[in-house]
Write a protein that holds these residues in place. Structure first.
Motif, short mmCIF file in Angstrom:
data_model
loop_
_atom_site.label_atom_id
_atom_site.label_comp_id
_atom_site.label_asym_id
_atom_site.label_seq_id
_atom_site.Cartn_x
_atom_site.Cartn_y
_atom_site.Cartn_z
N LEU A 237 36.47 32.62 33.23
CA LEU A 237 37.61 33.00 32.40
C LEU A 237 38.76 32.04 32.66
O LEU A 237 38.90 31.49 33.75
CB LEU A 237 38.05 34.43 32.70
CG LEU A 237 36.99 35.53 32.61
CD1 LEU A 237 37.59 36.87 33.01
CD2 LEU A 237 36.41 35.60 31.20
N VAL A 238 39.60 31.85 31.65
CA VAL A 238 40.81 31.05 31.79
C VAL A 238 41.97 31.84 31.18
O VAL A 238 41.85 32.38 30.09
CB VAL A 238 40.69 29.68 31.10
CG1 VAL A 238 41.99 28.90 31.24
CG2 VAL A 238 39.53 28.88 31.68
N GLY A 239 43.07 31.92 31.93
CA GLY A 239 44.25 32.62 31.44
C GLY A 239 45.23 31.67 30.77
O GLY A 239 45.21 30.46 31.01
N ALA A 240 46.09 32.22 29.92
CA ALA A 240 47.13 31.42 29.26
C ALA A 240 48.41 32.24 29.16
O ALA A 240 48.39 33.35 28.63
CB ALA A 240 46.68 30.98 27.87
N ILE A 241 49.49 31.67 29.70
CA ILE A 241 50.82 32.24 29.50
C ILE A 241 51.39 31.60 28.25
O ILE A 241 51.52 30.39 28.17
CB ILE A 241 51.74 31.93 30.71
CG1 ILE A 241 51.19 32.57 31.98
CG2 ILE A 241 53.16 32.41 30.44
CD1 ILE A 241 51.81 32.03 33.25
N ASP A 242 51.72 32.43 27.26
CA ASP A 242 52.28 31.95 26.00
C ASP A 242 53.70 32.48 25.89
O ASP A 242 53.92 33.62 25.47
CB ASP A 242 51.41 32.44 24.83
CG ASP A 242 51.90 31.92 23.48
OD1 ASP A 242 52.94 31.24 23.44
OD2 ASP A 242 51.24 32.21 22.46
N GLN A 243 54.68 31.66 26.28
CA GLN A 243 56.08 32.10 26.28
C GLN A 243 56.77 31.53 25.04
O GLN A 243 57.11 30.36 24.99
CB GLN A 243 56.78 31.65 27.56
CG GLN A 243 58.00 32.49 27.94
CD GLN A 243 59.07 32.50 26.88
OE1 GLN A 243 59.61 31.46 26.54
NE2 GLN A 243 59.40 33.66 26.33
N ILE B 258 36.09 44.07 35.17
CA ILE B 258 35.98 42.61 35.22
C ILE B 258 36.78 42.12 36.42
O ILE B 258 37.96 42.44 36.57
CB ILE B 258 36.51 41.97 33.92
CG1 ILE B 258 35.65 42.40 32.73
CG2 ILE B 258 36.53 40.46 34.04
CD1 ILE B 258 36.17 41.92 31.39
N ASP B 259 36.15 41.35 37.26
CA ASP B 259 36.79 40.82 38.47
C ASP B 259 37.81 39.75 38.07
O ASP B 259 37.46 38.76 37.42
CB ASP B 259 35.73 40.24 39.39
CG ASP B 259 36.30 39.72 40.71
OD1 ASP B 259 37.53 39.85 40.92
OD2 ASP B 259 35.51 39.18 41.51
N ILE B 260 39.08 39.95 38.46
CA ILE B 260 40.09 38.96 38.11
C ILE B 260 39.84 37.62 38.82
O ILE B 260 40.41 36.60 38.44
CB ILE B 260 41.53 39.45 38.40
CG1 ILE B 260 41.71 39.73 39.89
CG2 ILE B 260 41.85 40.68 37.57
CD1 ILE B 260 43.16 40.07 40.25
N GLY B 261 38.97 37.64 39.83
CA GLY B 261 38.58 36.40 40.49
C GLY B 261 37.82 35.46 39.58
O GLY B 261 37.65 34.27 39.89
N ASN B 262 37.36 35.96 38.41
CA ASN B 262 36.67 35.11 37.44
C ASN B 262 37.64 34.21 36.68
O ASN B 262 37.21 33.31 35.96
CB ASN B 262 35.89 35.97 36.44
CG ASN B 262 34.61 36.55 37.05
OD1 ASN B 262 33.99 35.91 37.88
ND2 ASN B 262 34.26 37.75 36.64
N ILE B 263 38.96 34.49 36.80
CA ILE B 263 39.95 33.62 36.16
C ILE B 263 40.07 32.35 37.00
O ILE B 263 40.57 32.37 38.12
CB ILE B 263 41.31 34.31 36.04
CG1 ILE B 263 41.19 35.59 35.20
CG2 ILE B 263 42.35 33.37 35.41
CD1 ILE B 263 42.48 36.39 35.10
N LYS B 264 39.62 31.23 36.47
CA LYS B 264 39.52 29.98 37.24
C LYS B 264 40.76 29.11 37.12
O LYS B 264 40.97 28.22 37.96
CB LYS B 264 38.29 29.18 36.78
CG LYS B 264 36.98 29.96 36.86
CD LYS B 264 36.72 30.48 38.28
CE LYS B 264 35.40 31.24 38.35
NZ LYS B 264 35.19 31.85 39.70
N ALA B 265 41.56 29.33 36.11
CA ALA B 265 42.77 28.53 35.92
C ALA B 265 43.70 29.28 34.96
O ALA B 265 43.26 30.15 34.22
CB ALA B 265 42.44 27.15 35.36
N VAL B 266 44.96 28.91 35.03
CA VAL B 266 45.96 29.50 34.12
C VAL B 266 46.76 28.36 33.50
O VAL B 266 47.28 27.49 34.21
CB VAL B 266 46.90 30.48 34.85
CG1 VAL B 266 48.01 30.95 33.91
CG2 VAL B 266 46.12 31.68 35.39
N GLY B 267 46.86 28.37 32.19
CA GLY B 267 47.66 27.38 31.47
C GLY B 267 48.97 27.99 31.02
O GLY B 267 49.11 29.21 30.93
#
Length: 513
Positions: A4-10, A72-81
């Protein structure tokens, strides 16, 4: 499960945190928080930096809780943009971690006198004097003049500069600095796409420019370190419109996208060489996918007021109770009945760059009602986009045959059909609407050391889309556009009176001969 990859959209009006499946580009979960804007004086637009970063914390926390509820394990988030509203300007104290003034939002007009002074000292009073280095005209839109205003007018900023405690940044820099430790070792950086919107960045050398900083009298020690758009440095980042270009997968020269948000922003990929516009567009750095990768450039047309005109109809005029009502109201009329609206609430951006222009409504008759005004407001968004497309076609010499679109306003099907009619080309809307956040996630996931997202053309996910084709003849489209252009000229010829009506941006009611 897949990485998984997270994204902060501000963005200008809200903050979101989204989590994507890196293999399918599917949105797994997200959370959104609205952001308040304040208007201390006419033409001033501010936001609280504390509220911005708190909204980021809240979105991340709530999204992670939702993931846990889905087992869902949040450890699956490998990066955050990170993707962000670009030119909005902040200065904070690196010792206390506190902002020294509210964030001055990109469409703020308080720097108009500063811009006039800078243009007057330029050779030939040419607003494009710095364009050969920056790709930008001297305008209230960009960060350097906002920072100059803070240095000239805010005592706390002046004192922090004298004591070496001041840090400047756009919203990405503030978010990354806070998330990576803040006053306890936070990383003070930005990426090339955000830096290229300051007027302090040389888009050829890809670094801050001594001559430009001297021109605006900006101390270089205030500036963040510039990095690529896709590498590990705490958090990866892209300016919001560059992220949308990536999310729309416009990786080829000539591919074009238009984002309909608070404003309207069209970017056309021009490849690895900057194209200098001769028709009022901006030359900007689209992205740089790694420290050792070449930059990709874009031509950009920026429109200050798009979705903001719907908010004006709702909040200022009370014509609709919610933004979603505008489509039904406009559709009930099916025409503006000769009414034309130029929403120049913050002056006019591309291709005119005229900060003194003011909003104008023309062609009113006794028959005109709120449905016609709603229709005219939607048409105004489309007409402004048409002007940008015309300028891009002239600069590139290659007519646009298809426009890829995204952003909150694309949920309005009437607007999308109007856009196809007014442009005379196909308008393509992806079924997955979160393209800006997707672009930030793709850049983060593709970074060296993460590599959970491939940007190879053969590996890019296929996203279904909805296509709108023109349904009116070109003669009718040209006639309506020509009438609107006359209204634009009226908006730019607005003369202020002693009572200051022109400065207050009041509606001027008139007819078009």
């Amino acid at each position: 499960m897949d990485p998984l990859v997270g994204a902060i959209d501000q963005g200008t009006s809200s903050t979101r945190f989204l989590v994507f499946n890196a293999k399918t580009a599917e949105v797994i979960i997200h959370h959104q928080v609205e952001i308040n804007q304040s208007f201390p004086k006419e033409g001033w637009v501010e936001e609280d930096p504390r509220e911005i970063i708190q909204s980021v914390y809240e979105c991340i926390e709530k999204t992670c809780k939702k993931l846990c509820h889905l087992n869902i394990d949040i450890g699956n988030i490998k990066a955050v943009g990170v993707t962000n509203q670009r030119e909005t300007t902040l200065v904070w104290d690196k010792v206390t971690g506190e902002p020294l003034y509210n964030a001055i939002v990109w469409l703020d007009l308080r720097t108009q006198s500063t811009v006039e002074r800078l243009i007057n000292k330029a050779p030939g009073k040419n607003k494009n004097h710095l364009k050969h280095k920056t790709g930008l005209p001297i305008s209230t839109y960009f960060s350097a003049v906002k920072l100059r205003w803070l240095l000239d007018n805010v005592d706390m900023v002046q004192q922090a500069v004298l004591t070496g405690r001041a840090m400047f940044g756009t919203v990405d820099s503030w978010i990354i600095w806070c998330l990576t430790g803040g006053r306890k070792g936070g990383i003070h950086c930005t990426d090339v796409s955000n830096a290229s919107r300051t007027m302090l960045f040389n888009i050829h050398t890809m670094d801050w420019d001594h001559e430009l900083c001297s021109y605006f009298d900006i101390p270089m020690e205030l500036l963040p370190k510039v990095k690529s758009s896709s590498e590990i440095y705490g958090r990866m980042c892209l300016g919001d419109q560059s992220a949308a270009l990536v999310g729309q997968m416009c990786f080829k020269d000539g591919q074009t996208k238009n984002t309909y948000g608070t404003g309207c922003f069209m970017l056309r990929n021009t490849g690895n060489k900057p194209v200098m516009s001769e028709h009022g567009l901006l030359t900007t750095v689209a992205y740089k996918m790694g420290p050792d990768q070449p930059p990709c450039y874009a031509l950009e047309g920026s429109v200050a007021i798009a979705g903001a005109v719907v908010r004006w109809l709702k909040d200022n005029m009370g014509i609709v109770q919610s933004s979603a009502e505008i489509e039904k109201l406009a559709a009930s009329a099916g025409t503006s009945y000769g009414c034309y609206f130029v929403p120049a609430f913050s002056g006019l951006y591309a291709p005119y760059w005229e900060p003194s222009a003011r909003g104008i409504i023309c062609g009113l008759t006794q028959f005109t009602n709120k449905s016609h005004l709603a229709f005219a407001a939607l048409e105004a968004v489309c007409f402004q986009t048409r002007e940008i497309v015309d300028a891009m076609n002239k600069d590139s010499g290659v007519p646009l045959v298809q426009l890829q679109v995204d952003g909150g306003m694309t949920a309005n099907r009437l607007l999308m059909q109007l856009q196809a009619d007014i442009l005379g080309v196909s308008v393509v809307k992806p079924s997955m609407s979160e393209t800006t956040a997707l672009g930030a996630a793709m850049a983060a996931g593709a970074a060296e050391g993460v590599k959970v997202w491939s940007l190879s053309p053969s590996d890019l996910p296929r996203i279904t889309s909805e296509k709108y084709e023109p349904q009116i003849n070109s003669d009718e489209s040209e006639f309506r556009f020509a009438r609107w252009k006359k209204a634009v000229q009226r908006s730019m010829n607005w003369e202020t009176t002693e009572s200051g009506c022109g400065d207050n941006g009041l509606v001027k009611v008139n007819s078009i001969p």
